[in-house]
Design a protein around this motif. Structure first.
Motif, short mmCIF file in Angstrom:
data_model
loop_
_atom_site.label_atom_id
_atom_site.label_comp_id
_atom_site.label_asym_id
_atom_site.label_seq_id
_atom_site.Cartn_x
_atom_site.Cartn_y
_atom_site.Cartn_z
N PHE A 114 88.14 82.43 7.42
CA PHE A 114 89.27 81.87 6.68
C PHE A 114 89.41 80.36 6.85
O PHE A 114 90.33 79.77 6.32
N LYS A 115 88.52 79.75 7.61
CA LYS A 115 88.60 78.30 7.80
C LYS A 115 88.31 77.60 6.48
O LYS A 115 87.80 78.19 5.54
N GLY A 116 88.61 76.34 6.43
CA GLY A 116 88.32 75.56 5.23
C GLY A 116 89.43 75.64 4.22
O GLY A 116 90.55 75.20 4.46
N ASN A 117 89.15 76.22 3.07
CA ASN A 117 90.09 76.24 1.95
C ASN A 117 91.41 76.90 2.30
O ASN A 117 92.47 76.39 1.96
N MET A 118 91.38 78.03 2.99
CA MET A 118 92.61 78.73 3.35
C MET A 118 93.47 77.87 4.28
O MET A 118 94.67 77.77 4.10
N LEU A 119 92.84 77.23 5.24
CA LEU A 119 93.60 76.39 6.16
C LEU A 119 94.18 75.17 5.43
O LEU A 119 95.31 74.78 5.69
N GLU A 120 93.43 74.60 4.51
CA GLU A 120 93.95 73.45 3.77
C GLU A 120 95.11 73.85 2.86
O GLU A 120 96.11 73.14 2.78
N LYS A 121 95.02 75.00 2.21
CA LYS A 121 96.13 75.48 1.39
C LYS A 121 97.37 75.76 2.24
O LYS A 121 98.50 75.49 1.83
N THR A 122 97.15 76.30 3.43
CA THR A 122 98.27 76.57 4.33
C THR A 122 98.90 75.26 4.78
O THR A 122 100.13 75.13 4.79
N ARG A 123 98.09 74.27 5.12
CA ARG A 123 98.62 72.95 5.50
C ARG A 123 99.45 72.37 4.35
O ARG A 123 100.55 71.84 4.58
N GLN A 124 98.97 72.48 3.15
CA GLN A 124 99.72 71.98 1.99
C GLN A 124 101.06 72.71 1.84
O GLN A 124 102.07 72.09 1.51
N GLY A 125 101.07 74.01 2.12
CA GLY A 125 102.32 74.77 2.08
C GLY A 125 103.29 74.30 3.14
O GLY A 125 104.49 74.17 2.89
N PHE A 126 102.79 74.05 4.35
CA PHE A 126 103.64 73.54 5.43
C PHE A 126 104.25 72.19 5.04
O PHE A 126 105.44 71.95 5.22
N GLU A 127 103.41 71.30 4.50
CA GLU A 127 103.88 69.97 4.13
C GLU A 127 104.89 70.03 2.99
O GLU A 127 105.87 69.26 2.99
N ALA A 128 104.70 70.94 2.04
CA ALA A 128 105.68 71.11 0.95
C ALA A 128 107.01 71.59 1.52
O ALA A 128 108.08 71.10 1.12
N MET A 129 106.97 72.51 2.46
CA MET A 129 108.20 72.99 3.10
C MET A 129 108.87 71.85 3.86
O MET A 129 110.09 71.67 3.78
N ASN A 130 108.09 71.07 4.60
CA ASN A 130 108.64 69.96 5.37
C ASN A 130 109.38 68.98 4.46
O ASN A 130 110.49 68.55 4.77
N ARG A 131 108.77 68.63 3.33
CA ARG A 131 109.40 67.69 2.39
C ARG A 131 110.69 68.28 1.81
O ARG A 131 111.69 67.58 1.66
N ALA A 132 110.67 69.58 1.49
CA ALA A 132 111.85 70.23 0.94
C ALA A 132 112.98 70.29 1.96
O ALA A 132 114.16 70.07 1.62
N LEU A 133 112.65 70.55 3.22
CA LEU A 133 113.65 70.57 4.29
C LEU A 133 114.25 69.18 4.47
O LEU A 133 115.48 69.03 4.59
N LYS A 134 113.42 68.16 4.45
CA LYS A 134 113.88 66.78 4.57
C LYS A 134 114.84 66.43 3.44
O LYS A 134 115.93 65.91 3.67
N GLU A 135 114.45 66.78 2.23
CA GLU A 135 115.29 66.48 1.06
C GLU A 135 116.64 67.16 1.17
O GLU A 135 117.68 66.56 0.93
N LYS A 136 116.64 68.43 1.56
CA LYS A 136 117.90 69.18 1.67
C LYS A 136 118.78 68.62 2.80
O LYS A 136 119.99 68.48 2.65
N ALA A 137 118.18 68.30 3.93
CA ALA A 137 118.95 67.82 5.09
C ALA A 137 119.52 66.43 4.87
O ALA A 137 120.56 66.09 5.44
N GLU A 138 118.86 65.65 4.05
CA GLU A 138 119.31 64.27 3.84
C GLU A 138 120.27 64.12 2.67
O GLU A 138 120.68 62.99 2.36
N LEU A 139 120.67 65.20 2.03
CA LEU A 139 121.62 65.11 0.91
C LEU A 139 122.97 64.55 1.35
O LEU A 139 123.46 64.79 2.39
#
Length: 139
Positions: A114-139
């Motif tokens: 599962f290394k490679g593409n799966m890990l990169e997609k998971t990282r992108q999901g984590f980063e999308a969540m991080n940005r959404a959490l930041k946006e919501k917390a900073e309202l």
């Protein structure tokens, strides 16, 4: 075999605010593009139900320390095949801001497949969540 994903983001809000958003499971589907739902009692040793894009699983809560950290350990079928220890950690920067650390360590004999593409997609999901959490917390 192991693989690790680590992400962080600085959020312009106190840890208490970030924690309250992160642990309000009923609201999670309204803002979180990665963790679409969490059901159950987040207490150490208990199972919760976590829904991600394309998968639902029932990990065991390993840590739930208010305003500090939330970790769970999930398995694919049985322990040792493909295990993931997911974490959210809140670092109080002492100035009204929080550094949110979000990651996962994968272990097991299927990890190399599962290394490679799966890990990169998971990282992108984590980063999308991080940005959404930041946006919501900073309202």
């Amino acid at each position: 075999m192991a693989a690790v994903i680590q992400t962080s983001i600085r959020i312009g809000a106190a840890p208490e605010i970030v924690w309250n958003i992160l642990t309000d499971f009923g609201e999670m589907p309204n803002w979180n593009p990665f963790v679409q739902a969490i059901e159950g009692q987040a207490e150490v040793g208990r199972k919760i139900k976590v829904k991600l894009p394309g998968m639902t699983f029932k990990p065991v809560v390993k840590a739930f320390d208010k305003n500090r950290r939330f970790r769970w350990l999930g398995h694919f079928f049985v322990p040792g095949i493909f295990d993931g220890e997911h974490y959210f950690e809140l670092e109080d920067n002492g100035d009204g801001t929080t550094t949110f650390h979000h990651g996962e360590q994968f272990n097991g004999w299927l990890v190399p497949l599962f290394k490679g593409n799966m890990l990169e997609k998971t990282r992108q999901g984590f980063e999308a969540m991080n940005r959404a959490l930041k946006e919501k917390a900073e309202l």
